[in-house]
Every structure is written in structure tokens, then in C-alpha cells.
Scaffold this motif. Structure first.
Motif, short mmCIF file in Angstrom:
data_model
loop_
_atom_site.label_atom_id
_atom_site.label_comp_id
_atom_site.label_asym_id
_atom_site.label_seq_id
_atom_site.Cartn_x
_atom_site.Cartn_y
_atom_site.Cartn_z
N GLN A 1 -10.40 -9.14 -7.39
CA GLN A 1 -10.78 -10.08 -8.46
C GLN A 1 -12.07 -9.66 -9.16
O GLN A 1 -12.36 -10.14 -10.26
CB GLN A 1 -10.92 -11.48 -7.87
CG GLN A 1 -9.60 -12.08 -7.41
CD GLN A 1 -9.76 -13.42 -6.71
OE1 GLN A 1 -10.86 -13.97 -6.66
NE2 GLN A 1 -8.66 -13.95 -6.18
N THR A 2 -12.84 -8.77 -8.54
CA THR A 2 -14.07 -8.28 -9.17
C THR A 2 -13.80 -7.09 -10.07
O THR A 2 -14.72 -6.56 -10.71
CB THR A 2 -15.11 -7.88 -8.10
OG1 THR A 2 -14.64 -6.70 -7.41
CG2 THR A 2 -15.35 -8.99 -7.11
N GLY A 3 -12.53 -6.66 -10.12
CA GLY A 3 -12.17 -5.55 -11.00
C GLY A 3 -12.10 -4.20 -10.32
O GLY A 3 -11.81 -3.19 -10.97
N LYS A 4 -12.33 -4.15 -9.03
CA LYS A 4 -12.26 -2.89 -8.30
C LYS A 4 -10.81 -2.39 -8.25
O LYS A 4 -9.87 -3.17 -8.13
CB LYS A 4 -12.77 -3.06 -6.87
CG LYS A 4 -14.26 -3.35 -6.75
CD LYS A 4 -15.08 -2.09 -6.98
CE LYS A 4 -16.56 -2.36 -6.72
NZ LYS A 4 -17.37 -1.15 -6.99
N ASP A 5 -10.65 -1.07 -8.33
CA ASP A 5 -9.33 -0.47 -8.26
C ASP A 5 -8.95 -0.29 -6.79
O ASP A 5 -9.16 0.76 -6.19
CB ASP A 5 -9.32 0.88 -8.98
CG ASP A 5 -7.94 1.54 -9.00
OD1 ASP A 5 -6.96 0.80 -8.75
OD2 ASP A 5 -7.86 2.75 -9.24
N ILE A 6 -8.40 -1.35 -6.22
CA ILE A 6 -8.03 -1.34 -4.81
C ILE A 6 -6.71 -2.09 -4.65
O ILE A 6 -6.55 -3.18 -5.21
CB ILE A 6 -9.15 -1.96 -3.94
CG1 ILE A 6 -8.73 -1.99 -2.45
CG2 ILE A 6 -9.53 -3.35 -4.43
CD1 ILE A 6 -9.87 -2.43 -1.53
N SER A 7 -5.78 -1.48 -3.96
CA SER A 7 -4.49 -2.13 -3.72
C SER A 7 -4.09 -1.90 -2.28
O SER A 7 -4.59 -0.99 -1.61
CB SER A 7 -3.42 -1.58 -4.66
OG SER A 7 -3.22 -0.19 -4.42
N TYR A 8 -3.18 -2.74 -1.79
CA TYR A 8 -2.72 -2.58 -0.42
C TYR A 8 -1.21 -2.75 -0.35
O TYR A 8 -0.60 -3.40 -1.18
CB TYR A 8 -3.41 -3.58 0.51
CG TYR A 8 -2.98 -5.02 0.32
CD1 TYR A 8 -1.90 -5.54 1.03
CD2 TYR A 8 -3.64 -5.85 -0.59
CE1 TYR A 8 -1.50 -6.86 0.84
CE2 TYR A 8 -3.24 -7.16 -0.78
CZ TYR A 8 -2.17 -7.66 -0.07
OH TYR A 8 -1.76 -8.95 -0.25
N ARG A 9 -0.66 -2.15 0.67
CA ARG A 9 0.77 -2.27 0.96
C ARG A 9 0.87 -2.67 2.43
O ARG A 9 0.36 -1.97 3.31
CB ARG A 9 1.47 -0.95 0.70
CG ARG A 9 2.99 -1.00 0.89
CD ARG A 9 3.62 0.31 0.43
NE ARG A 9 5.05 0.35 0.76
CZ ARG A 9 6.01 -0.17 0.01
NH1 ARG A 9 5.69 -0.79 -1.13
NH2 ARG A 9 7.28 -0.09 0.38
N LEU A 10 1.50 -3.81 2.70
CA LEU A 10 1.61 -4.32 4.06
C LEU A 10 2.93 -3.87 4.68
O LEU A 10 4.00 -4.14 4.16
CB LEU A 10 1.53 -5.85 4.06
CG LEU A 10 1.69 -6.55 5.41
CD1 LEU A 10 0.65 -6.06 6.41
CD2 LEU A 10 1.58 -8.06 5.23
N VAL A 11 2.80 -3.18 5.82
CA VAL A 11 3.98 -2.69 6.54
C VAL A 11 4.09 -3.42 7.88
O VAL A 11 3.18 -3.35 8.71
CB VAL A 11 3.89 -1.17 6.79
CG1 VAL A 11 5.07 -0.70 7.65
CG2 VAL A 11 3.86 -0.41 5.47
#
Length: 364
Positions: free
Chosen positions: A28-38
């Protein structure tokens, strides 16, 4: 930065929930971060898996490897084969593994063989007991991980002794406590009745048993259950029974008017039960952390612990697996002489925020 988060068994879910929340806050702060939950599917029973996702507001996993069942070797192999395909199709910058279950070890090995960094949440804890599958999982995972997010100074020291460079060890606190503190106001009364009346606070003991040292040998299990029944005086004993333990108890026909077997409880229900107990008798590791933070007396039926801070700082006592050792500790508790205990450093509900901040520094 792309992160793959691995979860497979009941203890994992409590640890990943706040990490996901912390990642979403950073997004939400604009950082380029993503996750994939396995989800590896190591635990596939609804109460052992699905209810935790629902109660802790964990989003549905992007993929379920459905690798439950079979022997440990079969399960490990199934997880590795399926996780390899997952990583080949969705390669991240780092794989986060938590705790010490089969999924933790299997996914760490798979990631490293594909050249993907591994960050171990709850790295460095040791029981010193190589008869525990979890200890083998810890040692293997820590031997190949790139970064370690630790819960205690003892864990830090264990890693340093094994040759890990200090700049790869990050003392952040305990993500399971993050989950507990964020949900402490949401705990649900399981509405258990004894002799037609609802349980009152401090009027019962909570019991859990599942480790082979306590339940696999019939004579040992019978002796331990007798010691528990005899030592708890007039108090009801509420026993949410692990499926594995249930089979052994059924064979022994162990009964008592104060002993009440209940189905496995959801996270919010179980911790309500623990929070209002007079005391907890267990052979679990994670429960000793929760009782420490909630200030509930805890008696651990093990000869060793990978969480010594729950004993040296918290409300836990390591009783051992000899049933005769239990009564003196129960006598002390019933006399109101149990130690007060405190909360270990950084068990403040912010461990996950520290983890994500460090990951941003390392990979963003």
C-alpha cells in the motif's frame, strides 16, 4: 520483488498470516513487492487447515500441491516434485519457509537446487534430539538457507556456532505471537460443557499429546494418562485429541469422569480454551510460546525443548517423559505457587513487520 511463501501444516498457518498482512501493508506504500502463497497440502483435514485460513483471514493459496498422506519419505518426495514445477513456472526472488515441518525442509531443498534464495522464519531453534523429525528438518533447512529470521538470542547463538555469518541472522521476534496478539480479542468460546454446565475460567486443565515418545507405546501412554488424571485433583481435563493420538487412546479404552475428549478445535477456539485454563499439560512446542505470552502455567511432557526461553523466561516447565515426574509440578500449581513468568524480547506483535522490512532491504 517476488516472494513465494510456503505453508503446509497447522503450525505454519499461524506464522504466515501476519507475514502476508505485513507484505500487503508495504504494498500500500507503493513498494514493488508481491507474494505467491503455496499450500503443500501436508495437512488437509478441514480443522487442521481450512479453518485456519478462514479464521486468520489468510487469502486462498495460489496453488495447493495436495501432497498430504503417505510416509514422511513419500510426502517429502511428493512435495519436492510438485514444488519444483511450481518454481519453474513462477520463479520468485526468495522463498520464505516457516517452522520445522516436512514442507519446510522439502521446499528449502527444492528452491536451493533451482538457485532460489531461501529465508527461514524461526531459524536456529534446536532441541538437540535427533529422534524428532522436526529436529532433522531444522538442521537441514538451516544448513542451506540464505537468511534466518530468529525468535530468540539462543537461536542466534545456535546459528553462529554452526558457522552462519552474523549478517545473515536477523533477530525479529516471533510471528506466531504476532498472530496471537492480533487475535486475542477475537478468541471464541468452544462452549464445552461438563456435567451439563459450561466451563468456567481457571476451573479445568487443557491437555494435548501427540509425540511418539508419549503416545506410541501403550504402557507409557497409559501410565502418563493415569499420572495426569491422578495429579489434577478434582479438575476436569479437556483433551482436544489429535487424530493420531485418538487411535491409541481408543485401543487402551482410557476413561475417567473428569477426562473429556473433544474434537480438534479451530485456532480461535483452542486459544480461548488455553487462555482460561488453570494450566496446560502438553508435549507441543508452539503451545508453550502461547501460554508464556498469555501467562498460563504450562507443563511440558518432553525431555528437551527447542524453545528454552519459555522455561527460562516464561511460564513453562520442562517435566520430562517419565510420568512420575508430573505430580510434584501439579502440586505446586494447585497450591498457587507457580512462577509468574515474563515475555521474551521482541515477542511484541511486530516480528512480521521487521521481516518484511528486512526483505525489502535485501531484495527490493
Amino acid at each position: 520483488m517476488k516472494i513465494t511463501i510456503v505453508a503446509g501444516a497447522r503450525p505454519n498457518f499461524m506464522k504466515i498470516a501476519p507475514i502476508i498482512k505485513a507484505i500487503e501493508q508495504v504494498q500500500q506504500t507503493g513498494k514493488d513487492i508481491s507474494y505467491r502463497l503455496v499450500h503443500t497440502g501436508q495437512h488437509y483435514d478441514k480443522k487442521m487447515s481450512e479453518s485456519f485460513f478462514e479464521e486468520l483471514n489468510i487469502p486462498a493459496p495460489e496453488v495447493n500441491l495436495e501432497a498430504g498422506g503417505g510416509t514422511q519419505a513419500e510426502q517429502t518426495a511428493a512435495i519436492m516434485v510438485r514444488f519444483e514445477k511450481e518454481l519453474q513456472q513462477n520463479r520468485p526472488d526468495v522463498v520464505i519457509v516457516v517452522g520445522d515441518v516436512t514442507s519446510t525442509m522439502a521446499c528449502s531443498i527444492t528452491a536451493k537446487k533451482l538457485g532460489v534464495d531461501v529465508a527461514h522464519v524461526e531459524g536456529g531453534i534446536r532441541s538437540g534430539d535427533m529422534t524428532m523429525p522436526e529436529e532433522i528438518n531444522r538442521i537441514v533447512t538451516d544448513s542451506i538457507s540464505d537468511h534466518f529470521f530468529t525468535t530468540s538470542q539462543t537461536a542466534n547463538e545456535n546459528l553462529l556456532k554452526s558457522g552462519v555469518e552474523p549478517d545473515r541472522i536477523h533477530f525479529v521476534g516471533n510471528t506466531m505471537i504476532d498472530t496471537l496478539l492480533s487475535n486475542i480479542g477475537r478468541l471464541k468460546d468452544p462452549e464445552i460443557t461438563v456435567r451439563g454446565a459450561r466451563l468456567e475460567a481457571q476451573s479445568y486443565f487443557t491437555l494435548t499429546l501427540h509425540r511418539p515418545a508419549n503416545v506410541d507405546e501403550q504402557s507409557k501412554l497409559r501410565s502418563m494418562m493415569n499420572a495426569i488424571i491422578e495429579g489434577t485433583d478434582k479438575y476436569p481435563i479437556i483433551f482436544p485429541v489429535h487424530p493420531r493420538t485418538a487411535r491409541y487412546l481408543e485401543e487402551l479404552s482410557i476413561t475417567d469422569e473428569r477426562l473429556h475428549f473433544v474434537e480438534p478445535l479451530s485456532y480461535l477456539q483452542f486459544n480461548y480454551l488455553v487462555k482460561h485454563s488453570k494450566g496446560v499439560i502438553t508435549d507441543s512446542g508452539g503451545i508453550t510460546e502461547e501460554t508464556t505470552v498469555m501467562g498460563v502455567p504450562c507443563l511440558t511432557l518432553r525431555d528437551n525443548t527447542e524453545r528454552p526461553e519459555t522455561v527460562t523466561i516464561g511460564t513453562n516447565e520442562l517435566i520430562g517423559t517419565n510420568p512420575s515426574y508430573l505430580k510434584p509440578y501439579l502440586d505446586k500449581l494447585l497450591k498457587g505457587e507457580w512462577k509468574k513468568g515474563g515475555v521474551p524480547p521482541l515477542w511484541d506483535g511486530k516480528a512480521s513487520e521487521r521481516i518484511v522490512q528486512k526483505l525489502v532491504q535485501l531484495y527490493a
